[in-house]
Design an enzyme around this catalytic site. Structure first.
Site, short mmCIF file in Angstrom:
data_model
loop_
_atom_site.label_atom_id
_atom_site.label_comp_id
_atom_site.label_asym_id
_atom_site.label_seq_id
_atom_site.Cartn_x
_atom_site.Cartn_y
_atom_site.Cartn_z
CB ALA A 11 -0.93 0.00 1.21
CG ASP A 12 5.31 3.08 0.90
OD1 ASP A 12 5.24 3.66 2.00
OD2 ASP A 12 6.06 3.45 -0.02
CB ILE A 13 2.26 6.46 -2.24
CG1 ILE A 13 0.83 6.38 -1.69
CG2 ILE A 13 2.29 7.26 -3.54
CD1 ILE A 13 -0.15 5.66 -2.59
#
Length: 217
Positions: A156-158
């Protein structure tokens, strides 16, 4: 302070290079790389909670103001800090409630921070995620930056997503994290660190792809 040090001839890096040619090219461009592991677990988790859903600049500013209020950053000292002062430092009401819940669980023994290094990744995540406001991403950041666990893939880390899109020339909706996990295991953390570093160095903005970077570093 412990460090996670990475060099091109590191056995773990060599495994990644054998499995991923594009990543290997990036690793050789970036060169030696290291991070300091954060050994004050309470402080680290507080900082990660403060930084949720904020830009790096905004999070850093609020962390500094909170630290000015509570220089030693312990459960005892932070519990004595007034909510109004934390709000004045920039924390939302919800984040203050999450921090209070974290402090309560540490103080009453429901969450034993000293036990976390001896637990599996899954056990650590379960322990941390019993705290209101701590989700998968925050728990994964703790596993990486405090415990130095080597096979964490924070999908989920951009920043990770941006790095993958640029390196493999993929659209966000087409990223197959199951495939990425299999490709990078058992060193997903190390690959993720290189993804973050390519974003930090603005390679994705300065070069159209890896071939251009290698040609015109």
């Amino acid at each position: 302070m412990r460090k996670l040090r990475l060099t091109a001839d590191d056995d773990r890096v060599q495994v990644l290079c054998q499995n991923d040619e594009k990543l290997c090219s990036l690793i050789h461009v970036i060169g030696d790389y290291s991070i300091e592991l954060q050994e004050n677990y309470f402080e680290t988790i507080i900082e990660k909670m403060i930084g949720q859903l904020l830009s790096v600049q905004a999070a850093d500013a609020i962390r500094k103001r909170v630290r000015d209020l509570c220089p030693d950053m312990t459960p005892a000292s932070l519990s004595l800090t007034q909510d109004r002062d934390l709000r004045a430092a920039g924390l939302s009401t919800s984040k203050i409630s999450y921090i209070r819940d974290f402090i309560d669980k540490v103080n009453n023994g429901n969450l034993c921070l000293e036990r976390l290094p001896h637990q599996s990744d899954e056990e650590v995540m379960r322990e941390l995620m019993q705290v209101k406001g701590i989700g998968v991403w925050t728990a994964q950041m703790f596993l990486i930056f405090s415990l130095g666990r080597l096979n964490i893939l924070p999908a989920a880390d951009i920043g990770l997503q941006r790095g993958i899109r640029w390196l493999y020339q993929q659209k966000a909706e087409n990223i197959d994290f199951e495939f990425i996990y299999k490709k990078w295991s058992p060193y997903c953390t190390i690959a993720t660190l290189y993804m973050w570093e390519l974003v930090n160095r603005k390679y994705e903005k300065q070069y159209s792809d890896m071939e251009e970077l290698v040609k015109f570093p």
